[in-house]
Design a protein around this motif. Structure first.
Motif, PDB file in Angstrom:
ATOM      1  N   TRP A  60     -32.823   9.020  53.540  1.00  0.00           N
ATOM      2  CA  TRP A  60     -32.621   7.919  54.461  1.00  0.00           C
ATOM      3  C   TRP A  60     -32.409   6.667  53.640  1.00  0.00           C
ATOM      4  CZ3 TRP A  60     -37.188  10.210  53.348  1.00  0.00           C
ATOM      5  CH2 TRP A  60     -38.265   9.415  52.983  1.00  0.00           C
ATOM      6  N   ALA A  61     -31.790   5.687  54.271  1.00  0.00           N
ATOM      7  CA  ALA A  61     -31.528   4.430  53.574  1.00  0.00           C
ATOM      8  C   ALA A  61     -31.402   3.303  54.583  1.00  0.00           C
ATOM      9  CB  ALA A  61     -30.256   4.523  52.736  1.00  0.00           C
ATOM     10  N   GLU A  62     -31.740   2.113  54.120  1.00  0.00           N
ATOM     11  CA  GLU A  62     -31.477   0.892  54.859  1.00  0.00           C
ATOM     12  C   GLU A  62     -30.348   0.203  54.111  1.00  0.00           C
ATOM     13  OE1 GLU A  62     -34.636   1.018  53.171  1.00  0.00           O
ATOM     14  OE2 GLU A  62     -35.500   2.237  54.756  1.00  0.00           O
ATOM     15  N   TYR A  63     -29.442  -0.448  54.829  1.00  0.00           N
ATOM     16  CA  TYR A  63     -28.388  -1.178  54.147  1.00  0.00           C
ATOM     17  C   TYR A  63     -28.029  -2.449  54.900  1.00  0.00           C
ATOM     18  CZ  TYR A  63     -25.036   1.388  57.208  1.00  0.00           C
ATOM     19  OH  TYR A  63     -24.352   1.945  58.250  1.00  0.00           O
ATOM     20  N   ALA A  64     -27.509  -3.418  54.144  1.00  0.00           N
ATOM     21  CA  ALA A  64     -27.103  -4.706  54.690  1.00  0.00           C
ATOM     22  C   ALA A  64     -26.231  -5.407  53.664  1.00  0.00           C
ATOM     23  CB  ALA A  64     -28.332  -5.559  55.012  1.00  0.00           C
ATOM     24  N   GLY A  65     -25.489  -6.400  54.139  1.00  0.00           N
ATOM     25  CA  GLY A  65     -24.660  -7.214  53.261  1.00  0.00           C
ATOM     26  C   GLY A  65     -23.210  -7.199  53.705  1.00  0.00           C
ATOM     27  N   GLY A  66     -22.510  -8.285  53.418  1.00  0.00           N
ATOM     28  CA  GLY A  66     -21.131  -8.393  53.855  1.00  0.00           C
ATOM     29  C   GLY A  66     -21.066  -8.478  55.364  1.00  0.00           C
ATOM     30  N   ASP A  67     -20.235  -7.657  56.008  1.00  0.00           N
ATOM     31  CA  ASP A  67     -20.082  -7.656  57.458  1.00  0.00           C
ATOM     32  C   ASP A  67     -21.188  -6.894  58.184  1.00  0.00           C
ATOM     33  OD1 ASP A  67     -17.756  -9.169  57.350  1.00  0.00           O
ATOM     34  OD2 ASP A  67     -16.450  -7.409  57.312  1.00  0.00           O
ATOM     35  N   VAL A  68     -22.117  -6.296  57.433  1.00  0.00           N
ATOM     36  CA  VAL A  68     -23.201  -5.510  58.037  1.00  0.00           C
ATOM     37  C   VAL A  68     -24.504  -6.313  57.990  1.00  0.00           C
ATOM     38  CG1 VAL A  68     -24.547  -3.383  57.923  1.00  0.00           C
ATOM     39  CG2 VAL A  68     -22.103  -3.342  57.371  1.00  0.00           C
ATOM     40  N   VAL A  69     -25.051  -6.606  59.175  1.00  0.00           N
ATOM     41  CA  VAL A  69     -26.328  -7.316  59.267  1.00  0.00           C
ATOM     42  C   VAL A  69     -27.472  -6.367  58.934  1.00  0.00           C
ATOM     43  CG1 VAL A  69     -27.923  -8.520  60.818  1.00  0.00           C
ATOM     44  CG2 VAL A  69     -25.450  -8.913  60.995  1.00  0.00           C
ATOM     45  N   ARG A  70     -27.399  -5.154  59.514  1.00  0.00           N
ATOM     46  CA  ARG A  70     -28.437  -4.152  59.294  1.00  0.00           C
ATOM     47  C   ARG A  70     -27.855  -2.787  59.593  1.00  0.00           C
ATOM     48  NH1 ARG A  70     -33.562  -5.165  58.805  1.00  0.00           N
ATOM     49  NH2 ARG A  70     -33.322  -7.169  59.820  1.00  0.00           N
ATOM     50  N   GLN A  94     -24.986   0.991  62.482  1.00  0.00           N
ATOM     51  CA  GLN A  94     -25.052  -0.352  61.911  1.00  0.00           C
ATOM     52  C   GLN A  94     -24.772  -1.427  62.954  1.00  0.00           C
ATOM     53  OE1 GLN A  94     -22.118   0.379  58.870  1.00  0.00           O
ATOM     54  NE2 GLN A  94     -20.513  -0.628  60.024  1.00  0.00           N
ATOM     55  N   LEU A  95     -25.347  -2.606  62.695  1.00  0.00           N
ATOM     56  CA  LEU A  95     -25.103  -3.814  63.469  1.00  0.00           C
ATOM     57  C   LEU A  95     -24.274  -4.736  62.592  1.00  0.00           C
ATOM     58  CD1 LEU A  95     -25.612  -5.850  65.803  1.00  0.00           C
ATOM     59  CD2 LEU A  95     -27.730  -6.492  64.590  1.00  0.00           C
ATOM     60  N   ARG A  96     -23.153  -5.203  63.110  1.00  0.00           N
ATOM     61  CA  ARG A  96     -22.257  -6.049  62.321  1.00  0.00           C
ATOM     62  C   ARG A  96     -22.434  -7.520  62.671  1.00  0.00           C
ATOM     63  NH1 ARG A  96     -18.012  -1.456  63.086  1.00  0.00           N
ATOM     64  NH2 ARG A  96     -17.760  -2.420  65.114  1.00  0.00           N
ATOM     65  N   THR A  97     -21.895  -8.371  61.814  1.00  0.00           N
ATOM     66  CA  THR A  97     -22.041  -9.820  61.995  1.00  0.00           C
ATOM     67  C   THR A  97     -21.406 -10.314  63.290  1.00  0.00           C
ATOM     68  OG1 THR A  97     -20.081 -10.204  60.626  1.00  0.00           O
ATOM     69  CG2 THR A  97     -22.227 -10.338  59.522  1.00  0.00           C
ATOM     70  N   THR A 139     -21.393  -6.429  67.177  1.00  0.00           N
ATOM     71  CA  THR A 139     -21.077  -5.076  67.631  1.00  0.00           C
ATOM     72  C   THR A 139     -21.856  -4.050  66.817  1.00  0.00           C
ATOM     73  OG1 THR A 139     -19.172  -4.853  66.152  1.00  0.00           O
ATOM     74  CG2 THR A 139     -18.757  -5.748  68.366  1.00  0.00           C
ATOM     75  N   THR A 140     -21.967  -2.854  67.381  1.00  0.00           N
ATOM     76  CA  THR A 140     -22.612  -1.754  66.678  1.00  0.00           C
ATOM     77  C   THR A 140     -21.597  -0.636  66.474  1.00  0.00           C
ATOM     78  OG1 THR A 140     -23.360  -0.714  68.729  1.00  0.00           O
ATOM     79  CG2 THR A 140     -24.882  -2.279  67.658  1.00  0.00           C
ATOM     80  N   ALA A 141     -21.887   0.226  65.515  1.00  0.00           N
ATOM     81  CA  ALA A 141     -21.030   1.368  65.236  1.00  0.00           C
ATOM     82  C   ALA A 141     -21.880   2.477  64.647  1.00  0.00           C
ATOM     83  CB  ALA A 141     -19.910   0.989  64.276  1.00  0.00           C
ATOM     84  N   SER A 142     -21.411   3.721  64.816  1.00  0.00           N
ATOM     85  CA  SER A 142     -22.136   4.861  64.262  1.00  0.00           C
ATOM     86  C   SER A 142     -21.142   5.913  63.806  1.00  0.00           C
ATOM     87  CB  SER A 142     -23.091   5.451  65.300  1.00  0.00           C
ATOM     88  OG  SER A 142     -22.347   5.929  66.414  1.00  0.00           O
ATOM     89  N   GLY A 143     -21.615   6.778  62.896  1.00  0.00           N
ATOM     90  CA  GLY A 143     -20.739   7.822  62.399  1.00  0.00           C
ATOM     91  C   GLY A 143     -21.469   8.880  61.613  1.00  0.00           C
ATOM     92  N   HIS A 144     -20.677   9.743  61.001  1.00  0.00           N
ATOM     93  CA  HIS A 144     -21.171  10.877  60.224  1.00  0.00           C
ATOM     94  C   HIS A 144     -20.537  10.832  58.849  1.00  0.00           C
ATOM     95  CE1 HIS A 144     -20.798  15.275  59.078  1.00  0.00           C
ATOM     96  NE2 HIS A 144     -22.093  15.067  59.098  1.00  0.00           N
TER      97      HIS A 144
END
Length: 116
Positions: A37-47, A65-68, A71-76
């Protein structure tokens, strides 16, 4: 034996399309008993978060992810862990959005923190 991703930080080697991860995005990975698992953020991604499994050098995970822009998005994503000669780890990724059309490939590399 494959090196653990636990406690490692990764960053993309190049920017993706707007609204996606980019060179300013940082991924903080964790690994335990075949789970990743991982947490990520930075650039256009808030969390952002990813969760999945590891079998040998293959990672298989879902991300959200939640973007600046709010909006939200998900994937594989399926990634291969590669160890270049410089000793850092690299993840070669093939991903596909599940919340909208689109797919692609990307590469993230281990960030080595240098002491001041």
């Amino acid at each position: 034996m494959a090196r653990s991703l636990d406690g490692l930080t990764f960053a993309p080697v190049s920017d993706q399309a707007p609204g996606q991860v980019g060179t300013r995005t940082r991924f903080a990975y964790h690994e335990e008993a075949g789970g990743i698992w991982a947490e990520y953020a930075g650039g256009d991604v808030v969390r952002g978060y990813l969760v999945g499994t590891r079998e040998g050098d293959r990672l298989d995970f879902r991300y959200v992810q939640l973007r600046t822009d709010g909006t939200t998005a998900s994937g594989h994503c399926v990634s291969t862990v590669v160890e270049p000669a410089d000793g850092r780890l690299r993840l070669e990724e093939t991903w596909e959005w599940e919340s909208r059309p689109g797919s692609g490939t990307s590469v993230v590399e281990q960030v080595i923190e240098h002491a001041p």
